[in-house]
Design a protein around this motif. Sequence first.
Motif, short mmCIF file in Angstrom:
data_model
loop_
_atom_site.label_atom_id
_atom_site.label_comp_id
_atom_site.label_asym_id
_atom_site.label_seq_id
_atom_site.Cartn_x
_atom_site.Cartn_y
_atom_site.Cartn_z
N UNK A 1 0.84 -1.21 0.00
CA UNK A 1 0.00 0.00 0.00
C UNK A 1 0.88 1.26 0.00
N UNK A 2 0.37 2.31 -0.62
CA UNK A 2 1.08 3.58 -0.67
C UNK A 2 0.21 4.68 -0.09
N UNK A 3 0.86 5.68 0.50
CA UNK A 3 0.11 6.85 0.91
C UNK A 3 -0.39 7.59 -0.33
N UNK A 4 -1.47 8.33 -0.18
CA UNK A 4 -2.10 8.97 -1.33
C UNK A 4 -1.13 9.86 -2.10
N UNK A 5 -0.36 10.67 -1.40
CA UNK A 5 0.58 11.56 -2.06
C UNK A 5 1.66 10.78 -2.80
N UNK A 6 2.14 9.69 -2.19
CA UNK A 6 3.17 8.88 -2.84
C UNK A 6 2.62 8.17 -4.07
N UNK A 7 1.36 7.74 -3.98
CA UNK A 7 0.75 7.05 -5.13
C UNK A 7 0.62 8.00 -6.31
N UNK A 8 0.16 9.23 -6.06
CA UNK A 8 0.04 10.21 -7.13
C UNK A 8 1.41 10.55 -7.72
N UNK A 9 2.41 10.65 -6.85
CA UNK A 9 3.77 10.95 -7.32
C UNK A 9 4.29 9.83 -8.22
#
Length: 498
Positions: free
Chosen positions: A439-447
């Motif tokens: 799983x990724x944090x939302x900001x990391x996923x968008x990045x």
Amino acid sequence: MSLAIIHSRALVGVEAPAVTVEAHLANGLPSLTLVGLPETSVKESKDRVRSAILNAGFDFPARRITLNLAPADLPKDGGRFDLAIALGILAASGQLPGEALDDLECLGELALSGALRPVQGVLPAALAARASGRTLVVPRANAEEASLASGLKVLAVDHLLELAGHLNGSAPLAAYQARGLPQQPTPYPDLAEVQGQLAAKRALLVAAAGAHNLLLSGPPGTGKTLLASRLPGLLPPLTEAEALEVAAIHSVASQTPLEAWPQRPFRTPHHSASGPALVGGGSRPQPGEITLAHHGVLFLDELPEFDRKVLEVLREPLETGHIVIARARDRVRFPARFQLVAAMNPCPCGYLRDPGGRCRCTPEQVQRYRAKLSGPLLDRIDLHITVARETTSLEASGEPAQTSASVAARVAAARQRQLARQGCTNAALDLPGLRQHCPLRTADRHWLEQACERLGLSLRATHRLLKVARTLADLDEQETIARPHLAEALQYRPGLGA
């Protein structure tokens, strides 16, 4: 008793299906009929068995003999059924007690004198016999190999008369006692012997920790082969089940499975190897290099020099961990869960961007050279590393060298975390496992999505990038994947700085 039943084992791929040898004696003109889809070598066993029985001092019955090798739809070849056929004839004619054969499985080729000769593929038969709960009778030359299946009772026999004495009770045979096998007969080369190349050593650590595939690119003489040969020494030791799988494959391939017990295989086929040599094949399918590298490392040096059609056959086993060889009569499945390490030059001459300016390749030549490798194949290689030329120095640097033992300890700890969390290595994660354990944090996923879009990475490459990031987090003993892990994983994808 005019009917006798003997148990034996065939050899299909790396499996040993059960074969029942039925011998029936009837009145009529003397004859011997062999049925049950036997190949030429099995049909020839009639003459070998006849001579072996007579030379061992037994009577060959002058009756109508019918031998059936069941099941009838299973192809059978080789001399492995000679001993079972001879025992069936002797038991059916009353010269040996038939009830003593019920709990035995017999393998072995007979010489005309009655002596037993070794056969290939004994270890798969030994594992199957252990599962069935029977005792396995093998030629003495095969006994040490059969004893790898712990818990199996093995009878080692040199001659037909020796086994006859055991069956009629006059000279019982003791179970074979294994001599004992070395746990690590040959040490792997040490990583400390590689000078410099810190980035490549870091990539080796990541590849070993997550079982990722690796591509090393760089000029000649920069240590690509040297680095690849150190990878097996960084991997955790084989478990007993894995070691038995590897030994069984080498047994089927007519290679002595005891030579490197229980080391991980390191296979290095030449770039002139054909497709069947790499993935297996033949009229009687045999394992290829990718199967011989099962649970180990397959090193392909000079990757673009391999025929493109040969390289494309690697795509399926890299994803599934097995290869299916289809023939007109049957389909044989070979395991192929290997770790791919490849090496290549950056251009045809090998000196692209060399500080000495030795490269004279045109951009068209460089493009043609790199186009020998397809995008789908490169997508399946998780780590792409450029191995630069180090400064020429024969003196050791002041930095402490990383030994294989110290790196292997970090790899073992990371692997242990993976097995405890998901039951497999990170490279073997499927899509549901990827969603659950990466799983990724939302900001990391968008990045990450923006970075992959900008680099033009496929969805498969993105998934593999996530697996590498998961391995980097495991090496850092982190439960969640952070931005630095994603950034480092991105550096291992092609296109950056190429």
